[in-house]
Design a protein around this motif. Structure first.
Motif, PDB file in Angstrom:
ATOM      1  N   GLU A 118    -118.452  -1.081  79.779  1.00  0.00           N
ATOM      2  CA  GLU A 118    -117.765  -0.112  80.628  1.00  0.00           C
ATOM      3  C   GLU A 118    -118.111  -0.292  82.105  1.00  0.00           C
ATOM      4  O   GLU A 118    -117.801   0.571  82.920  1.00  0.00           O
ATOM      5  CB  GLU A 118    -118.138   1.311  80.189  1.00  0.00           C
ATOM      6  N   TYR A 124    -112.081  -1.396  80.498  1.00  0.00           N
ATOM      7  CA  TYR A 124    -113.139  -1.532  79.503  1.00  0.00           C
ATOM      8  C   TYR A 124    -112.915  -2.816  78.714  1.00  0.00           C
ATOM      9  O   TYR A 124    -111.784  -3.145  78.357  1.00  0.00           O
ATOM     10  CB  TYR A 124    -113.147  -0.351  78.540  1.00  0.00           C
ATOM     11  N   ASN A 141    -108.172   1.876  80.742  1.00  0.00           N
ATOM     12  CA  ASN A 141    -108.333   3.181  80.111  1.00  0.00           C
ATOM     13  C   ASN A 141    -107.574   4.291  80.851  1.00  0.00           C
ATOM     14  O   ASN A 141    -107.387   5.370  80.306  1.00  0.00           O
ATOM     15  CB  ASN A 141    -109.820   3.525  80.003  1.00  0.00           C
ATOM     16  N   SER A 145    -105.859   4.758  75.880  1.00  0.00           N
ATOM     17  CA  SER A 145    -107.230   4.920  75.411  1.00  0.00           C
ATOM     18  C   SER A 145    -107.751   3.625  74.792  1.00  0.00           C
ATOM     19  O   SER A 145    -107.078   3.014  73.950  1.00  0.00           O
ATOM     20  CB  SER A 145    -107.273   6.045  74.372  1.00  0.00           C
ATOM     21  N   GLY A 146    -108.946   3.231  75.206  1.00  0.00           N
ATOM     22  CA  GLY A 146    -109.584   2.058  74.615  1.00  0.00           C
ATOM     23  C   GLY A 146    -109.804   2.236  73.126  1.00  0.00           C
ATOM     24  O   GLY A 146    -109.638   1.302  72.335  1.00  0.00           O
TER      25      GLY A 146
END
Length: 172
Positions: A118, A124, A141, A145-146
């Motif tokens: 991160e 990420y 991200n 969403s990762g």
């Protein structure tokens, strides 16, 4: 009797119509293909691995499908890669070197272990742990969403056999 300067105007109408239709179809093809140009990527060292080919053919058509953040799959120019979004916000590279022991956070998602970097937030990096060749996924991200991305990619990645797993050391 033919016209002294070439075909009659009536004879050229069907030819003009066909030419117009072909030109219109060609312009539509160019316009539609221009919406999603090829995503330029560099292949990883071991991208030509048969395991990477097995991963790539199993990649999903979209990430975060049926949500507001849906990212459709894009064409890439490099073997062993995948990209999603317009502009691309999720990038996959198969054939990267497998990570060694690390103190970075490692999570298991659908049976696949991922080391999370991160340090370049909101971008990420997720790299498979215990699988050779390894797969690295870069996720913006801020766009998707990762966790969603690696959850949806774990099925494809799981075709590479696991040789190791994340471990956690209990706190003292």
């Amino acid at each position: 009797m033919s016209h002294p300067n070439g075909p009659s105007p009536a004879a050229t109408r069907p030819r003009r119509l066909r030419l117009s239709v072909l030109l219109l179809a060609g312009a539509a093809t160019l316009a539609l293909s221009g919406c999603s140009p090829v995503v330029p990527m560099d292949p990883a060292v071991d991208a030509s691995s048969p395991d990477c080919a097995a991963v790539v053919v199993r990649l999903p058509d979209a990430i975060a499908k049926d949500t507001e953040a849906e990212q459709p799959k894009r064409e890439t120019n490099a073997q062993g890669t995948g990209a999603w979004g317009s502009p691309a916000s999720v990038f996959l590279s198969c054939g990267v070197p497998a990570p060694g022991p690390t103190t970075d956070r490692c999570v298991t998602v659908n049976g696949v272990d991922w080391v999370i970097d991160e340090s370049d937030a909101p971008n990420y990096y997720f790299t498979t742990y215990g699988r050779t060749p390894a797969v690295r996924v870069l996720v913006n991200n801020d766009v998707v969403s990762g966790t969603t991305a690696i959850t949806e990619l774990s099925g494809a990645v799981s075709v590479i056999p696991a040789e190791g797993a994340c471990t956690t050391t209990p706190a003292d």
